[in-house]
Design a protein around this motif. Structure first.
Motif, short mmCIF file in Angstrom:
data_model
loop_
_atom_site.label_atom_id
_atom_site.label_comp_id
_atom_site.label_asym_id
_atom_site.label_seq_id
_atom_site.Cartn_x
_atom_site.Cartn_y
_atom_site.Cartn_z
N GLY A 1 0.87 -1.35 0.05
CA GLY A 1 -0.13 -0.02 0.09
C GLY A 1 0.64 1.31 -0.02
N LYS A 2 2.32 1.09 0.21
CA LYS A 2 2.98 2.31 0.23
C LYS A 2 3.35 3.07 -1.28
CE LYS A 2 5.20 0.58 4.38
NZ LYS A 2 6.42 0.00 4.86
N ILE A 3 1.92 3.34 -1.86
CA ILE A 3 2.02 3.93 -3.29
C ILE A 3 2.96 5.35 -3.36
CG2 ILE A 3 0.47 2.65 -4.37
CD1 ILE A 3 -1.39 5.09 -3.69
N ARG A 4 3.47 5.82 -4.03
CA ARG A 4 4.11 7.13 -4.27
C ARG A 4 3.68 8.17 -5.32
NH1 ARG A 4 10.55 4.56 -4.52
NH2 ARG A 4 10.08 2.61 -3.20
N LYS A 5 2.81 7.81 -6.17
CA LYS A 5 2.30 8.60 -7.09
C LYS A 5 0.77 8.11 -7.26
CE LYS A 5 6.44 10.50 -8.11
NZ LYS A 5 7.08 10.22 -9.19
N PRO A 6 0.08 9.11 -7.88
CA PRO A 6 -1.37 8.75 -7.97
C PRO A 6 -1.86 7.71 -8.80
CG PRO A 6 -0.76 11.12 -8.57
CD PRO A 6 0.30 10.39 -8.64
N VAL A 7 -2.70 6.97 -8.13
CA VAL A 7 -3.32 5.74 -8.86
C VAL A 7 -4.82 5.93 -9.04
CG1 VAL A 7 -3.74 3.11 -8.53
CG2 VAL A 7 -1.57 4.16 -7.84
N LEU A 8 -5.35 5.56 -10.30
CA LEU A 8 -6.66 5.57 -10.43
C LEU A 8 -7.12 4.26 -10.91
CD1 LEU A 8 -9.54 7.13 -11.30
CD2 LEU A 8 -8.44 7.46 -13.58
N THR A 9 -8.24 3.81 -10.08
CA THR A 9 -8.79 2.46 -10.47
C THR A 9 -10.19 2.62 -11.01
OG1 THR A 9 -9.96 1.94 -8.29
CG2 THR A 9 -7.44 1.55 -8.43
N MET A 10 -10.43 1.75 -11.93
CA MET A 10 -11.78 1.71 -12.53
C MET A 10 -12.25 0.19 -12.57
SD MET A 10 -13.19 3.39 -16.10
CE MET A 10 -12.44 2.24 -17.31
N HIS A 11 -13.49 0.12 -12.19
CA HIS A 11 -14.13 -1.33 -12.05
C HIS A 11 -15.60 -1.51 -12.32
CE1 HIS A 11 -12.35 -4.96 -9.97
NE2 HIS A 11 -13.30 -5.57 -10.60
N THR A 12 -16.00 -2.34 -13.20
CA THR A 12 -17.51 -2.48 -13.34
C THR A 12 -17.82 -2.87 -12.17
OG1 THR A 12 -16.87 -4.89 -14.03
CG2 THR A 12 -17.30 -3.13 -15.77
N ILE A 13 -19.25 -2.82 -11.97
CA ILE A 13 -19.68 -2.97 -10.60
C ILE A 13 -20.36 -4.26 -10.62
CG2 ILE A 13 -21.90 -2.79 -9.27
CD1 ILE A 13 -22.16 0.28 -10.12
N ILE A 14 -20.45 -5.05 -11.81
CA ILE A 14 -20.89 -6.37 -11.80
C ILE A 14 -19.60 -7.02 -12.53
CG2 ILE A 14 -22.40 -7.97 -12.61
CD1 ILE A 14 -24.57 -6.22 -12.16
N ASP A 15 -18.61 -7.65 -11.72
CA ASP A 15 -17.61 -8.54 -12.35
C ASP A 15 -17.53 -9.87 -11.83
OD1 ASP A 15 -15.11 -9.29 -13.07
OD2 ASP A 15 -13.95 -7.42 -12.87
N PRO A 16 -17.93 -10.87 -12.72
CA PRO A 16 -17.78 -12.21 -11.95
C PRO A 16 -16.59 -12.74 -11.90
CG PRO A 16 -18.10 -12.17 -14.44
CD PRO A 16 -17.96 -10.77 -14.06
N LEU A 17 -15.46 -12.29 -12.31
CA LEU A 17 -14.25 -12.82 -12.23
C LEU A 17 -13.41 -12.33 -11.31
CD1 LEU A 17 -11.83 -14.93 -13.28
CD2 LEU A 17 -11.16 -13.37 -15.01
N VAL A 18 -13.22 -10.79 -11.20
CA VAL A 18 -12.44 -10.37 -10.12
C VAL A 18 -13.63 -9.22 -9.29
CG1 VAL A 18 -10.38 -8.53 -9.46
CG2 VAL A 18 -10.43 -10.37 -11.28
N VAL A 19 -14.03 -9.71 -8.47
CA VAL A 19 -15.38 -9.16 -7.81
C VAL A 19 -14.94 -7.87 -7.72
CG1 VAL A 19 -16.60 -10.99 -7.37
CG2 VAL A 19 -15.06 -9.94 -5.82
N VAL A 20 -15.90 -6.60 -7.86
CA VAL A 20 -15.89 -5.24 -7.01
C VAL A 20 -15.46 -5.07 -5.93
CG1 VAL A 20 -18.10 -4.61 -6.81
CG2 VAL A 20 -16.82 -3.03 -7.61
N ALA A 21 -15.60 -5.99 -4.99
CA ALA A 21 -15.39 -6.25 -3.83
C ALA A 21 -13.67 -5.73 -3.60
CB ALA A 21 -15.88 -7.25 -2.74
N ASN A 22 -13.03 -6.28 -4.65
CA ASN A 22 -11.48 -6.00 -4.41
C ASN A 22 -11.06 -4.40 -4.32
OD1 ASN A 22 -9.44 -8.52 -5.48
ND2 ASN A 22 -11.50 -8.83 -6.15
N GLU A 23 -12.17 -3.68 -4.93
CA GLU A 23 -11.55 -2.38 -4.73
C GLU A 23 -11.90 -1.85 -3.19
OE1 GLU A 23 -10.65 -0.30 -7.20
OE2 GLU A 23 -10.94 -1.80 -8.80
N ALA A 24 -12.53 -2.21 -2.66
CA ALA A 24 -12.93 -1.99 -0.96
C ALA A 24 -11.65 -2.44 -0.20
CB ALA A 24 -14.04 -2.78 -0.49
#
Length: 434
Positions: A338-361
């Motif tokens: 979690g020790k990122i040094r520069k900006p990170v933008l993530t984007m996820h479909t709400i309904i993702d059957p393979l990598v569920v959106v809960a990964n963002e949480a």
């Protein structure tokens, strides 16, 4: 059906809408004019391609590709193309906006995370030393490439000025692989796993999805009476995510079954060989359904007594353990600090059957624990499917991270219009299992 990662990027309208989305091109790169340029080659065994437009705006987008199946069965051929974007149709509008593009095929297909991290970094350095020094370098990752993206932002803050990580595995690989155990276990309880497949905890190292797994699945999903059973499997796994109301959207089933089971079988076998043994476990898991999920299954004709019996059988089998050495192999480069040094933008479909959106949480929680919240912005789309983004959504995200890197001003909800399918009010649920 050759199942690598079927990203499902929805680009049927990209050529029409991309032009409307093209923002004014910033002042040209201050250095010497180097475009137009299109070159390819090989860096330490990793094929690459670089394209620079004539009106280069000074930003280099370095693309980290999704998972590619390794040619490890008769008749299979490795894909060794160096992609510049999630789909070829995106390349012209990106070049029209002035971006320079670079992509690596990595040294190897399959679970080549370490190669991906270093091959992508080597390509960015190669561009800087042999083409020109960018004003800004942004790492753009998708699906499997997000392991490269998330980890690189912890390691190479001096190379990348920002990252766009789409449909990513924010919970880390060990937790992600463990989260697939409930679905495979539920399938075994309901339909039975043939001995040739191996076991829930350790699949056969040479299992072939196309010839061994897909025919059995096809017969089962072709029977309408089995739909409630696969809905049970989906819900007990947390697909598309706890807190989201079933049923799944149209055209969701049975596609998710084939995609997920490719990774639960053949892709897992390829990683098992690298890791030297079994690496998934469920000893800390607990299998249950909510009242609303039970009611939904009942509406499909699935009796509560049957649901209770299946859950009881699953909970009686919470004894699957991976070997320490194999789990450590999987964890290397794929569990983050979690020790990122520069900006990170993530984007996820709400309904993702393979990598569920809960990964963002899970990823947001990790970043918050390191007090780096100001370097993370997460956005969500109403799409259904793994990486099922439209061209305009991807272009919007690219422009947003570029503007953030250039200006130092973090995006806002207004950067992601609802008219393009963004849902700025969505809050992802927690990961369904430890």
């Amino acid at each position: 059906m050759r199942t690598t990662v079927r990203l499902g990027v929805l680009l049927s309208i990209v050529l029409l809408l991309a032009l409307a989305l093209i923002r004014p091109i910033p002042a040209a790169h201050a250095g010497p004019q180097i475009g137009p340029l299109d070159l390819s080659g090989n860096i330490n065994g990793a094929p690459y391609r670089i394209v620079v437009p004539q009106n280069w705006n000074g930003t280099l987008l370095v693309f980290a590709r999704g998972y590619r199946d390794k040619a490890d069965h008769p008749g299979e051929v490795d894909n060794r193309d160096a992609d510049l974007a999630p789909a070829a149709a995106l390349v012209p509008p990106l070049l029209a906006q002035g971006y320079a593009l670079a992509g690596s095929a990595f040294k190897d297909n399959g679970w080549s995370v370490d190669d991906g991290i270093h091959d992508t970094k080597d390509l960015a350095v190669f561009f800087r030393e042999n083409v020109a020094k960018p004003d800004h370098t942004i790492l753009w990752a998708i699906s499997f490439g997000d392991f490269v993206g998330f980890k690189s932002m912890e390691q190479f803050g001096g190379i990348y000025d920002g990252a766009l990580c789409t449909c990513g595995e924010g919970s880390g690989a060990t937790r992600l692989w463990d989260s697939g155990v409930p679905g495979f276990l539920a399938y075994d309880v309901i339909f039975g796993i043939p001995g040739s497949w191996g076991t829930v905890g350790e699949v056969s190292n040479d299992i072939d999805f196309e010839t061994e797994v897909q025919p059995k699945l096809f017969a089962e999903v072709s029977n309408p009476a089995n739909f409630p059973k696969f809905e049970f499997i989906r819900l007990v796994t947390g697909i598309p995510g706890q807190g989201l109301v079933p049923p799944a959207p149209p055209n969701f089933y049975p596609g998710w079954v084939f995609t997920d089971f490719f990774f639960l079988t053949e892709a897992r076998a390829e990683l098992q060989r690298r890791a030297g043994g079994a690496f998934v476990q469920n000893i800390d898991q607990n299998y249950s359904l909510t009242a609303s999920e039970r009611a939904y299954l009942s509406s499909l004709g699935l009796p509560g007594a049957v649901v209770d019996a299946w859950l009881a059988q699953m909970n009686a089998r919470r004894n699957i353990e991976g070997t320490a050495a194999a789990r450590n192999y999987v964890r290397h480069n794929t569990d983050y600090n979690g020790k990122i040094r520069k900006p990170v933008l993530t984007m996820h479909t709400i309904i993702d059957p393979l990598v569920v959106v809960a990964n963002e949480a899970a990823y947001a929680e990790l970043i918050a624990a390191t007090s780096k919240e100001e370097l993370l912005f997460q956005t969500y789309t109403t799409g259904s499917g793994h990486c099922a983004f439209t061209g305009p959504q991807l272009l919007t995200a690219v422009n947003a991270i570029d503007l953030w890197v250039r200006s130092g001003i973090r995006p806002t909800a207004a950067s992601f219009p609802a008219a393009l399918g963004f849902d700025t009010g969505f809050v992802p649920p927690p990961m369904p299992q430890p």
